[in-house]
Design a protein around this motif. Structure first.
Motif, PDB file in Angstrom:
ATOM      1  N   LYS A   2      -8.768 -72.517  48.534  1.00 46.24           N
ATOM      2  CA  LYS A   2      -7.643 -72.682  47.597  1.00 46.24           C
ATOM      3  C   LYS A   2      -6.303 -72.615  48.335  1.00 46.24           C
ATOM      4  N   GLU A   3      -6.165 -71.647  49.229  1.00 47.90           N
ATOM      5  CA  GLU A   3      -4.929 -71.492  49.994  1.00 47.90           C
ATOM      6  C   GLU A   3      -4.689 -72.682  50.921  1.00 47.90           C
ATOM      7  N   PHE A   4      -5.769 -73.177  51.518  1.00 48.49           N
ATOM      8  CA  PHE A   4      -5.645 -74.344  52.394  1.00 48.49           C
ATOM      9  C   PHE A   4      -5.155 -75.556  51.614  1.00 48.49           C
ATOM     10  N   LEU A  59      -1.733 -77.567  52.381  1.00 46.87           N
ATOM     11  CA  LEU A  59      -1.777 -78.979  52.765  1.00 46.87           C
ATOM     12  C   LEU A  59      -1.028 -79.864  51.770  1.00 46.87           C
ATOM     13  N   GLU A  60      -1.080 -79.523  50.511  1.00 48.54           N
ATOM     14  CA  GLU A  60      -0.338 -80.295  49.514  1.00 48.54           C
ATOM     15  C   GLU A  60       1.167 -80.225  49.780  1.00 48.54           C
ATOM     16  N   LYS A  61       1.659 -79.035  50.138  1.00 48.88           N
ATOM     17  CA  LYS A  61       3.086 -78.877  50.459  1.00 48.88           C
ATOM     18  C   LYS A  61       3.459 -79.680  51.705  1.00 48.88           C
ATOM     19  N   SER A  82      -6.232 -71.533  60.667  1.00 43.32           N
ATOM     20  CA  SER A  82      -5.577 -70.440  59.935  1.00 43.32           C
ATOM     21  C   SER A  82      -6.318 -70.085  58.654  1.00 43.32           C
ATOM     22  N   PHE A  83      -7.211 -70.961  58.221  1.00 46.25           N
ATOM     23  CA  PHE A  83      -7.925 -70.769  56.962  1.00 46.25           C
ATOM     24  C   PHE A  83      -9.437 -70.682  57.152  1.00 46.25           C
TER      25      PHE A  83
END
Length: 91
Positions: free
Chosen positions: A15-17, A21-23, A82-83
């Motif tokens: 979810k965090e990845f 990535l969307e940003k 990082s993820f």
């Protein structure tokens, strides 16, 4: 003449990845398509394939060394570490 980037990913914080990535894609004006177990990045570079990153698995993408997309793809793929984890090689 072509150039391919190969990779293997395991993303633990999925979810965090996806949010990260969307940003990044928004900032680069790349289209971001979200799936359940994969995301797709659609660049604006001619001759570069869309980059699909799976939650876990192998993939490859032809970049043909077209800049700046080739370098951006490398940075995006390395950011997976990082993820979770990523292995990356080129030919």
């Amino acid at each position: 003449m072509g150039h391919t980037v190969y990779y293997r990913t395991r993303i633990d914080s999925w979810k965090e990845f996806k949010e990260f990535l969307e940003k990044v894609c928004e900032g680069l004006s790349f289209r971001f398509v979200e799936g359940e177990d994969a995301v797709l990045i659609l660049p604006e570079c001619y001759g570069v394939e869309p980059l699909e990153i799976k939650k876990m698995g192998r993939g490859f993408v032809k970049t043909n060394l077209v800049e700046p997309c080739h370098s951006i793809y490398l940075l995006v793929l390395h950011s997976v570490s990082s993820f979770g984890s990523v292995e990356l090689w080129e030919d």
